[in-house]
Design an enzyme around this catalytic site. Structure first.
Site, short mmCIF file in Angstrom:
data_model
loop_
_atom_site.label_atom_id
_atom_site.label_comp_id
_atom_site.label_asym_id
_atom_site.label_seq_id
_atom_site.Cartn_x
_atom_site.Cartn_y
_atom_site.Cartn_z
N GLY A 47 0.81 -1.22 0.00
CA GLY A 47 0.00 0.00 0.00
C GLY A 47 0.84 1.27 0.00
O GLY A 47 0.60 2.19 -0.77
N ALA A 48 1.83 1.31 0.89
CA ALA A 48 2.63 2.53 1.02
C ALA A 48 3.84 2.25 1.90
O ALA A 48 3.93 1.19 2.52
CB ALA A 48 1.78 3.63 1.66
N MET A 49 4.74 3.24 1.96
CA MET A 49 5.97 3.04 2.72
C MET A 49 6.35 4.33 3.45
O MET A 49 6.38 5.41 2.87
CB MET A 49 7.08 2.60 1.75
CG MET A 49 8.42 2.39 2.39
SD MET A 49 8.34 1.04 3.62
CE MET A 49 9.54 1.62 4.79
N ASN A 106 9.06 5.80 4.55
CA ASN A 106 10.42 6.36 4.53
C ASN A 106 10.46 7.73 5.20
O ASN A 106 9.56 8.55 5.01
CB ASN A 106 10.89 6.53 3.09
CG ASN A 106 10.55 5.34 2.23
OD1 ASN A 106 11.00 4.25 2.47
ND2 ASN A 106 9.69 5.56 1.23
N GLU A 165 0.96 5.75 7.64
CA GLU A 165 2.37 6.03 7.28
C GLU A 165 2.87 7.24 8.05
O GLU A 165 4.01 7.27 8.51
CB GLU A 165 2.53 6.24 5.77
CG GLU A 165 2.03 5.10 4.90
CD GLU A 165 2.50 3.72 5.30
OE1 GLU A 165 3.62 3.59 5.83
OE2 GLU A 165 1.74 2.75 5.08
N HIS A 210 3.81 6.33 11.57
CA HIS A 210 5.08 5.60 11.68
C HIS A 210 6.25 6.54 12.02
O HIS A 210 7.28 6.07 12.49
CB HIS A 210 5.42 4.91 10.35
CG HIS A 210 4.94 3.49 10.25
ND1 HIS A 210 5.12 2.56 11.24
CD2 HIS A 210 4.31 2.82 9.23
CE1 HIS A 210 4.63 1.38 10.85
NE2 HIS A 210 4.12 1.51 9.63
N GLU A 218 4.32 -2.33 13.40
CA GLU A 218 3.12 -2.45 12.55
C GLU A 218 1.85 -2.65 13.37
O GLU A 218 0.83 -2.02 13.09
CB GLU A 218 3.29 -3.57 11.52
CG GLU A 218 4.40 -3.31 10.49
CD GLU A 218 4.23 -2.01 9.73
OE1 GLU A 218 3.17 -1.37 9.79
OE2 GLU A 218 5.22 -1.60 9.06
N1 HT7 Z 1 6.08 -0.64 6.40
C1 HT7 Z 1 5.61 -0.80 5.06
C2 HT7 Z 1 6.01 -2.14 4.56
C3 HT7 Z 1 6.16 -2.27 3.10
C4 HT7 Z 1 6.69 -3.41 2.48
C5 HT7 Z 1 7.14 -4.59 3.01
C6 HT7 Z 1 7.61 -5.58 2.12
C7 HT7 Z 1 7.59 -5.37 0.76
C8 HT7 Z 1 7.12 -4.15 0.25
C9 HT7 Z 1 6.67 -3.18 1.14
N2 HT7 Z 1 6.16 -1.95 0.91
C10 HT7 Z 1 5.86 -1.39 2.12
C11 HT7 Z 1 4.15 -0.62 4.93
C12 HT7 Z 1 3.45 -0.26 6.18
O1 HT7 Z 1 3.40 0.88 6.54
O2 HT7 Z 1 2.98 -1.12 6.88
ZN ZN Z 2 3.00 0.10 8.66
#
Ligand code: HT7
Ligand code: ZN
Length: 883
Positions: free
Chosen positions: A261-263, A265, A298, A301, A320
């Site tokens: 879904g999202a990351m 960073n 996000e 986090h 998480e």
């Molecule tokens: N913390 C993020 C984890 C995530 C991820 C893990 C494995 C492969 C691709 C990924 N893209 C994002 C997402 C979250 O906030 O939970």
């Molecule tokens: Zn997360």
């Protein structure tokens, strides 16, 4: 493949202080240079320094400015080892090449729609450069990026932009500096042709933060809701947890190709476009709500994950589970708390309970993994969030906040474990948490039975609990767990009864709070068998148990159907009101499934119809709550309760009940549609969403009747809809029934929306999930549709994921669904192992079905296992499924 164990965790021999990265982005290759200030954990140690790297070409390596020769280091496909580094601190410089345009795995540095972007969690940084790719290595980073200025005018990384300028040959450069220490999984880089929606947020201590959401220019108008969500999340975290943003800039970038879904960073969140872009015409209420929740997630986090991170990947739920809990609370505060709780519990039951009962069952903190990517699961996320919620249930809001404050006070800037979180909660409150930590180490959903009895002479009400945690892979025998059970009692008029004291473990404990009675209390169930006796109960009560779903368990009670109807009508705990209806529906469905299997005629219980009619007509109730209350449990949930899952029987019964209900409640459903139409402009607020939800479910019921007049009504709704929520609901209602109307309306929808890939994905998903007989052929055809692309995860999730999530066709007795998935996984694994392994998970519960299906599914798993060059990702899921 190698399995990694939590018990083998060792502190690193070396730490990194600062990391200076330089990227020269090119069309054919990108050159990455790193300069790292290294220091040993133990002064004077000269043990080898092992760095990991994958799909990299090493160009040069220097220590303290001196080029290393062969023999000073070892290099293999996955590791670069410095044999004997200097004693004390030293500088390590490495140059290597990578090939982002060929990277279809979407981890490391890759290209999405012509733009560069990164995904480093969990272990993607090793695809960028050689590094100690583990979260307990926290360092301060700078990042210089050079690229062609016209192709990549925007160049972003973490932290603050401290320098930029032009270079020869039409190139330019930027230099970013992140003042916060971070693990490499939070590193990010983006380069491309993007424009931003800009806004600002002033924190409560007066810091003016620039907010930027980056997308291709044409999508900018669709970022208003994402910006609203971000500002709401920033404010909420200040109000509820006292947590402020810590930099002057916060960037979000939307990319169309993204595995999850999202990351989060640091200061440069990267999002799947699906969770950023929304307009009333193209996104549904569910999309709007998901954007709010994930933007919040996000952002949250930044404190729970980034400022305080995980010591190792086994601790993933530390960030998480906690952050999911925080986003759930945020969404509850922004909309309806009860409806959000119902949605979250349904998700847990439909997805996490089956995982916890299958071959991939693992504790919230797993003991081992082959590929960490496979452990971003509903257990780590959703069950992990339930574990956090239980602390709050036990401590109350204020106690929980105290625990959070102490957690940040103790661990800001550190990489820590689940025990550290537990200890902060315990110490801040002087709490006795007994064996609560078992929630992190024992897999499986606890089953709890309650037997109640009323003693009219003694005016006492007894609740006898017994609990059992089922065996799971590698854990045949389990300890009893600490289960908080929230309880209230209703009198015969439906009023809450005061609770004064409880007798337990040989002692009488007062329940009065601030001198007054309480109406709900949390019982601490900790033993295999245990009794609680409530006193001063003046009439036989109806107990409302596990209020607000106070623990992630399966609860079996001795409540009769009439008790359940009573709770459905009167419980002041709205969650339990809904739950009473669901328990009745589950019982009803299971008994009709048994009738169906014995070829008996199906007859719908009139009391059930009456119960739903009362909900539908109760104008005092929240409309979204009504829409949840009249929705039957999903087919997966019912199959999960059977000894041998029978998808055909469950589907037939659910369809039968839906049609019967539609017939019996036709008048009420029609008037629900009439009274919930609105010509107002689309608004994303709770009353408007609730109105649309109720109208849409009424339409879905009525269209199931296949009555030409009602189909015409649905067609009318489809044509007149001014927003995607209502348009798509009408489309789905019509598409339930095979025939010309379905074909026409699907064709019309595609023609209207073919220019918008996110809407086209909905069109794929709707067809994929269809229960029309033999749908696998249609899905195979759609794989060759010009709008489909196996390299784009969203499209795979819509079409392939949608198909596997719909029981009748995926589990077709001729094995055609299994064959389709088996072939697809092998093909997909060569492109994107993470996505392939998510898809192969659909096979994991093959033992739950009859023998014929078992044989067919097993054959596909074996075929997958025998494929040459299988990824570790797919290997892990397929082999564990067969074990
Ligand atoms: N913390 C993020 C984890 C995530 C991820 C893990 C494995 C492969 C691709 C990924 N893209 C994002 C997402 C979250 O906030 O939970
Ligand atoms: Zn997360």
């Amino acid at each position: 493949p190698k399995e990694i164990f939590l018990k083998d965790y060792k502190l690193p021999d070396y730490y990194f202080d600062t990391v200076d990265l330089k990227f020269s982005l090119g069309e054919e290759k990108t050159i990455v240079s790193s300069k790292i200030a290294v220091f040993p954990r133990i002064d004077g140690s000269t043990s080898p320094l092992v760095l990991v790297g994958q799909d990299l070409k090493l160009l040069s390596i220097k220590v303290n400015n001196k080029e290393l020769k062969e023999g000073d280091y070892h290099l293999d496909a996955r590791r670069l080892t410095l044999v004997s580094p200097p004693s004390g601190a030293f500088t390590l410089e490495i140059d290597n090449e990578i090939y982002p345009h060929k990277n279809t795995s979407l981890e490391g540095l890759y290209k999405s729609s012509g733009n560069f972007c990164t995904q480093c969690e969990a272990e993607g940084f090793r695809k960028i450069t050689y590094y100690q790719d583990r979260p307990d290595i926290m360092a301060k980073y700078t990042c210089r990026i050079e690229a062609d200025k016209s192709l990549y005018p925007v160049l972003l990384s973490n932290g603050n932009l401290i320098e930029q300028g032009d270079l020869e040959g039409g190139k330019h450069y930027v230099l970013w500096e992140d003042p916060f220490k971070k693990p490499c999984y939070l590193f990010a880089l983006v380069g491309g042709q993007l424009e931003s929606r800009d806004d600002t947020f002033t924190t409560r201590s007066g810091r003016k933060v620039s907010l930027r959401i980056w997308t291709p220019a044409q999508d900018l108008p669709k970022t208003a809701h994402a910006m609203y969500s971000l500002k709401a999340a920033m404010k909420w975290d200040e109000d509820v947890f006292g947590l402020e943003y810590d930099l002057d800039l916060f960037n979000i970038v939307a990319v169309p190709d993204f595995n999850m879904g999202a990351m989060e960073n640091k200061s440069l969140n990267i999002f799947n476009s699906k969770l950023v872009l929304a307009s009333p015409e193209t996104a549904t209420d569910a999309d709007y709500a998901a954007i709010l929740g994930v933007i919040g997630h996000e952002y949250f986090h930044n404190w729970t994950g980034n400022r305080v991170t995980c010591r190792d990947w086994f601790q993933l739920s530390l960030k998480e589970g906690l952050t999911v809990f925080r986003d759930q609370e945020f969404s509850s505060d922004m909309g309806s708390r009860t409806v959000k709780r119902i949605a979250d519990v349904s998700r847990l039951r439909n997805f996490q309970y089956p995982q916890d009962a299958g071959p991939m069952a693992h504790p919230v903190r797993p003991h081992s993994y082959i590929k960490m990517d496979n452990f971003y699961t509903v257990t780590v996320y959703e069950k992990g969030a339930e574990v956090v919620r239980m602390y709050k249930t036990l401590l109350g809001s204020q106690g929980f906040r105290k625990g959070m404050d102490l957690y940040f006070q103790r661990h800001d800037g550190q990489a820590v474990t689940c025990e550290d979180f537990f200890a902060a909660m315990r110490d801040a409150n002087g709490a006795d948490f007994c064996n609560f930590l078992l929630w992190y180490s024992q897999a499986g959903t606890p089953s709890v039975k309650v037997i109640s009895s009323y003693n009219a002479d003694a005016h006492t009400f007894s609740l006898k609990f017994s609990q059992d945690v089922p065996p799971t892979p590698g854990q045949p025998v389990k300890e009893p767990m600490f289960i908080p059970v929230a309880v209230g009692l209703l009198d015969s008029s439906g009023k809450e009864m005061p609770l004064t004291s409880v007798y337990h473990n040989g002692a009488l404990q007062s329940l009065a709070s601030n001198g007054g009675p309480v109406y709900s209390t949390v019982l601490r169930v900790t033993k295999r068998e245990e009794e609680f006796v409530l006193s001063d109960i003046n009439e036989r009560p109806i107990p409302s148990l596990l209020r607000n779903f106070s623990a992630p368990i399966r609860l079996e009670t001795d409540l009769t159907d009439s008790d359940l109807f009573f709770l459905l009508a009167h419980d002041s705990d709205e969650f339990n009101r809904w739950e009473a209806g669901q328990v009745l529906a589950r019982k009803l469905m299971l008994s009709l499934v048994s009738d169906f299997q014995q070829s008996k005629p199906l007859v719908l219980n009139q009391k059930f119809v009456h119960g739903l009619r009362s909900m539908l007509c109760d104008s005092s109730l929240d409309k979204e709550f009504i829409s949840k209350a009249i929705t039957l449990p999903g087919e997966g949930e019912i199959m999960d309760m059977m000894d041998i899952a029978d998808p055909d029987a469950v589907h037939a019964v659910r369809t039968f009940i839906r049609k019967q209900l539609a017939q019996e409640l036709k008048t009420e459903l029609l008037s629900t549609i009439e009274s919930n139409r609105s010509s107002d402009e689309y608004v994303f607020d709770h009353p408007s969403m609730a109105r649309r939800a109720l109208k849409n479910i009424a339409l879905a019921y009525l269209a199931a009747l296949e009555d030409p007049e009602l189909t015409e009504l649905a067609l009318c709704e489809y044509r007149n809809a001014t927003n995607m929520t209502e348009q798509f609901a009408a489309l789905a209602a019509i598409a339930q029934n095979p025939g010309q109307n379905r074909d026409d309306v699907l064709a019309d929808f595609y023609k209207k929306w073919q220019h918008d890939f996110l809407v086209v994905n909905k069109w794929f998903a709707l067809q994929a999930m269809s229960d029309v007989p033999g749908n696998v052929e249609n899905v195979r055809k759609l794989l060759n549709h010009p709008a489909f692309d196996l390299r784009n995860p969203n499209k795979v999730y819509s079409l392939v994921g949608g198909f596997c999530g719909s029981p009748v066709n995926f589990h077709s007795k001729d094995g055609s669904g299994y064959k389709f998935l088996g072939e697809l996984v092998v093909q997909l694994d060569k492109i994107n192992p993470q996505v392939a392994s998510r898809m192969v998970s659909a096979f994991s519960r093959w033992r739950r079905y009859d023998e014929t299906r078992q044989k067919l599914a097993k054959a596909q798993l074996e075929m997958i296992m025998s494929t040459n060059g299988l990824s570790e990702n797919v290997f892990e899921i397929a082999s564990k499924s067969l074990a």
